[in-house]
Design a protein around this motif. Structure first.
Motif, PDB file in Angstrom:
ATOM      1  N   UNK A   2       0.827  -1.213   0.000  1.00 57.27           N
ATOM      2  CA  UNK A   2       0.000   0.000   0.000  1.00 57.27           C
ATOM      3  C   UNK A   2       0.858   1.258   0.000  1.00 57.27           C
ATOM      4  N   UNK A   3       2.016   1.211   0.697  1.00 58.46           N
ATOM      5  CA  UNK A   3       2.909   2.374   0.758  1.00 58.46           C
ATOM      6  C   UNK A   3       3.835   2.452  -0.454  1.00 58.46           C
ATOM      7  N   UNK A   4       3.767   1.468  -1.358  1.00 58.30           N
ATOM      8  CA  UNK A   4       4.619   1.481  -2.538  1.00 58.30           C
ATOM      9  C   UNK A   4       6.082   1.211  -2.228  1.00 58.30           C
ATOM     10  N   UNK A   5       6.320   0.447  -1.205  1.00 54.48           N
ATOM     11  CA  UNK A   5       7.699   0.130  -0.826  1.00 54.48           C
ATOM     12  C   UNK A   5       7.881  -1.385  -0.796  1.00 54.48           C
ATOM     13  N   UNK A   6       9.105  -1.806  -1.018  1.00 53.77           N
ATOM     14  CA  UNK A   6       9.391  -3.234  -1.088  1.00 53.77           C
ATOM     15  C   UNK A   6       9.911  -3.748   0.252  1.00 53.77           C
ATOM     16  N   UNK A   7       9.603  -5.019   0.506  1.00 53.65           N
ATOM     17  CA  UNK A   7      10.079  -5.702   1.707  1.00 53.65           C
ATOM     18  C   UNK A   7      10.636  -7.057   1.273  1.00 53.65           C
ATOM     19  N   UNK A   8      11.928  -7.253   1.491  1.00 58.09           N
ATOM     20  CA  UNK A   8      12.607  -8.453   1.007  1.00 58.09           C
ATOM     21  C   UNK A   8      13.277  -9.162   2.182  1.00 58.09           C
ATOM     22  N   UNK A   9      13.111 -10.492   2.237  1.00 54.71           N
ATOM     23  CA  UNK A   9      13.815 -11.319   3.216  1.00 54.71           C
ATOM     24  C   UNK A   9      14.927 -12.046   2.479  1.00 54.71           C
ATOM     25  N   UNK A  10      16.157 -11.806   2.839  1.00 46.95           N
ATOM     26  CA  UNK A  10      17.314 -12.394   2.170  1.00 46.95           C
ATOM     27  C   UNK A  10      17.591 -13.784   2.745  1.00 46.95           C
ATOM     28  N   UNK A  11      17.621 -14.764   1.864  1.00 45.94           N
ATOM     29  CA  UNK A  11      17.878 -16.138   2.297  1.00 45.94           C
ATOM     30  C   UNK A  11      19.370 -16.314   2.588  1.00 45.94           C
ATOM     31  N   UNK A  12      19.726 -16.838   3.759  1.00 48.77           N
ATOM     32  CA  UNK A  12      21.146 -17.030   4.083  1.00 48.77           C
ATOM     33  C   UNK A  12      21.736 -18.219   3.324  1.00 48.77           C
ATOM     34  N   UNK A  13      23.055 -18.245   3.199  1.00 47.88           N
ATOM     35  CA  UNK A  13      23.730 -19.359   2.524  1.00 47.88           C
ATOM     36  C   UNK A  13      23.556 -20.659   3.288  1.00 47.88           C
ATOM     37  N   UNK A  14      23.559 -20.564   4.614  1.00 46.24           N
ATOM     38  CA  UNK A  14      23.351 -21.747   5.457  1.00 46.24           C
ATOM     39  C   UNK A  14      22.229 -21.470   6.442  1.00 46.24           C
ATOM     40  N   UNK A  15      21.541 -22.530   6.839  1.00 47.62           N
ATOM     41  CA  UNK A  15      20.443 -22.368   7.791  1.00 47.62           C
ATOM     42  C   UNK A  15      20.983 -21.901   9.139  1.00 47.62           C
ATOM     43  N   UNK A  16      20.324 -20.889   9.711  1.00 48.03           N
ATOM     44  CA  UNK A  16      20.722 -20.348  11.005  1.00 48.03           C
ATOM     45  C   UNK A  16      19.553 -20.476  11.969  1.00 48.03           C
ATOM     46  N   UNK A  17      19.858 -20.889  13.177  1.00 51.13           N
ATOM     47  CA  UNK A  17      18.822 -21.033  14.205  1.00 51.13           C
ATOM     48  C   UNK A  17      19.335 -20.460  15.511  1.00 51.13           C
ATOM     49  N   UNK A  18      18.417 -20.235  16.427  1.00 50.40           N
ATOM     50  CA  UNK A  18      18.780 -19.685  17.736  1.00 50.40           C
ATOM     51  C   UNK A  18      17.860 -20.280  18.782  1.00 50.40           C
ATOM     52  N   UNK A  19      18.333 -20.309  19.996  1.00 44.88           N
ATOM     53  CA  UNK A  19      17.538 -20.786  21.122  1.00 44.88           C
ATOM     54  C   UNK A  19      16.858 -19.588  21.759  1.00 44.88           C
ATOM     55  N   UNK A  20      15.569 -19.419  21.506  1.00 47.50           N
ATOM     56  CA  UNK A  20      14.872 -18.235  21.999  1.00 47.50           C
ATOM     57  C   UNK A  20      13.371 -18.485  21.967  1.00 47.50           C
ATOM     58  N   UNK A  21      12.584 -17.430  22.184  1.00 45.94           N
ATOM     59  CA  UNK A  21      11.129 -17.515  22.202  1.00 45.94           C
ATOM     60  C   UNK A  21      10.563 -17.088  20.853  1.00 45.94           C
TER      61      UNK A  21
END
Length: 340
Positions: free
Chosen positions: A214-233
């Motif tokens: 709606x705002x005419x702006x782009x939103x991109x999620x960049x895929x990492x080269x390797x899978x990354x995870x974290x221990x969190x909520x």
């Protein structure tokens, strides 16, 4: 002894270091009395031994008395310090009295502070419960009405899809209220688990994609080269991403990107836009109501996001001023990350 005619009479022997005294005689001549150096040393030593012994005993007694008095005077304040530490995590009861006027006055002040803190916490919890109840009731009614509208036969497929999306947003708002109430009560949001950060970032981007379109702006999620995870909520990370994406949409410019950054002992979700962060706010970026002169926001979003991040063992940092970039740094293997 030296007689008047010069005759010298000597009784005993002394060395050159002897202490001597020479006196004249009435009939002429002189008499010299000498005391051997060894005898002098022995007498001096015999006189110094009791003095040294008394000095050592007196010093030891003074040190013992000083330590006793110091401990006796410091113990009440140590107990009060421990009592003060418990005020933020428990209800320790009345502060201990010690019979020392200064310490007892401090204990009374701590008791008054404890009573005020307890009253403030009670009011805060009561307000949170009331606010939660008052918000949930109209949300439940709104959900029923939207759900009813989605079942109308007159609703076109496009309208029905919008109503279903609205239902999802209502449910998310209800979950947000529950999470914030849980954060206010216990300082924690949900349990910790191993979290796939790329999927989490994609889910947040899908929620915000219509707003960015709606705002005419782009939103991109960049895929990492390797899978990354974290221990969190999961819920905490989702709330922080919502705040960062809303902040980028409302106050940033240009394209917005979400990327994963590997810091070795920790990983981060970085949200970047093409704007410039106000340099005057760098030191107060995460303070409540910190905002620029041109901002129309409330100034509590980043402060709330930081609190939510800390509840999940993570940290929210300003990684770059231009372009503006915020990083949610999360632990690996259950360790709290330290920003490099």
């Amino acid at each position: 002894m030296e007689a008047p005619d010069g005759t010298v009479l000597r009784a005993g022997t002394v060395d050159d270091r002897a202490a001597s005294e020479r006196r004249p005689l009435v009939d002429g001549g002189t008499v010299t009395v000498a005391l051997a150096a060894g005898a002098v040393s022995d007498r001096v030593g015999a006189a110094l031994v009791p003095i040294a012994t008394f000095a050592v005993v007196a010093t030891a007694f003074a040190v013992a008395v000083a330590l006793f008095l110091a401990r006796r005077l410091s113990t009440p304040f140590v107990r009060l310090a421990h009592h003060a530490e418990l005020l933020g995590v428990a209800e320790p009861g009345p502060a201990p009295l010690a019979g020392v006027p200064e310490a007892d006055e401090l204990a009374a002040a701590l008791d008054r502070s404890q009573a005020r803190i307890a009253e403030l916490v009670r009011r805060e919890r009561e307000f949170s419960s009331n606010a939660s109840h008052q918000l949930r009731t109209p949300l439940a009614a709104l959900r029923l009405r939207v759900e009813d509208l989605s079942l109308w036969p007159e609703a076109t497929p496009e309208v029905r899809d919008e109503l279903v999306a609205a239902l999802a947003e209502v449910d998310r708002l209800a979950d947000t209220i529950t999470d914030l109430l849980e954060l206010a009560r216990s300082g924690d949001i949900g349990g910790w688990r191993e979290l796939d950060l790329f999927q989490t970032a994609q889910s947040a981007a899908q929620r915000w994609a219509p707003r960015f379109d709606e705002a005419g702006r782009s939103l991109v999620v960049h895929r990492p080269d390797t899978a990354l995870s974290a221990s969190t909520s999961t819920r905490a990370v989702g709330h922080v991403l919502d705040v960062l994406l809303e902040n980028a949409l409302a106050h940033g410019t240009g394209a917005v990107g979400v990327a994963l950054v590997d810091h070795g002992d920790s990983v981060a979700l970085r949200v970047t836009d093409e704007g410039r962060f106000d340099g005057a706010l760098v030191e107060r970026a995460f303070q409540r109501r910190a905002r620029s002169a041109t901002s129309s926001g409330s100034g509590i979003g980043l402060d709330l996001a930081r609190s939510i991040a800390e509840s999940a063992g993570a940290r929210l940092v300003l990684a770059s001023q231009h372009p503006t970039a915020f990083e949610l740094v999360m632990p690996r293997n259950g360790t709290v990350p330290v920003r490099r």
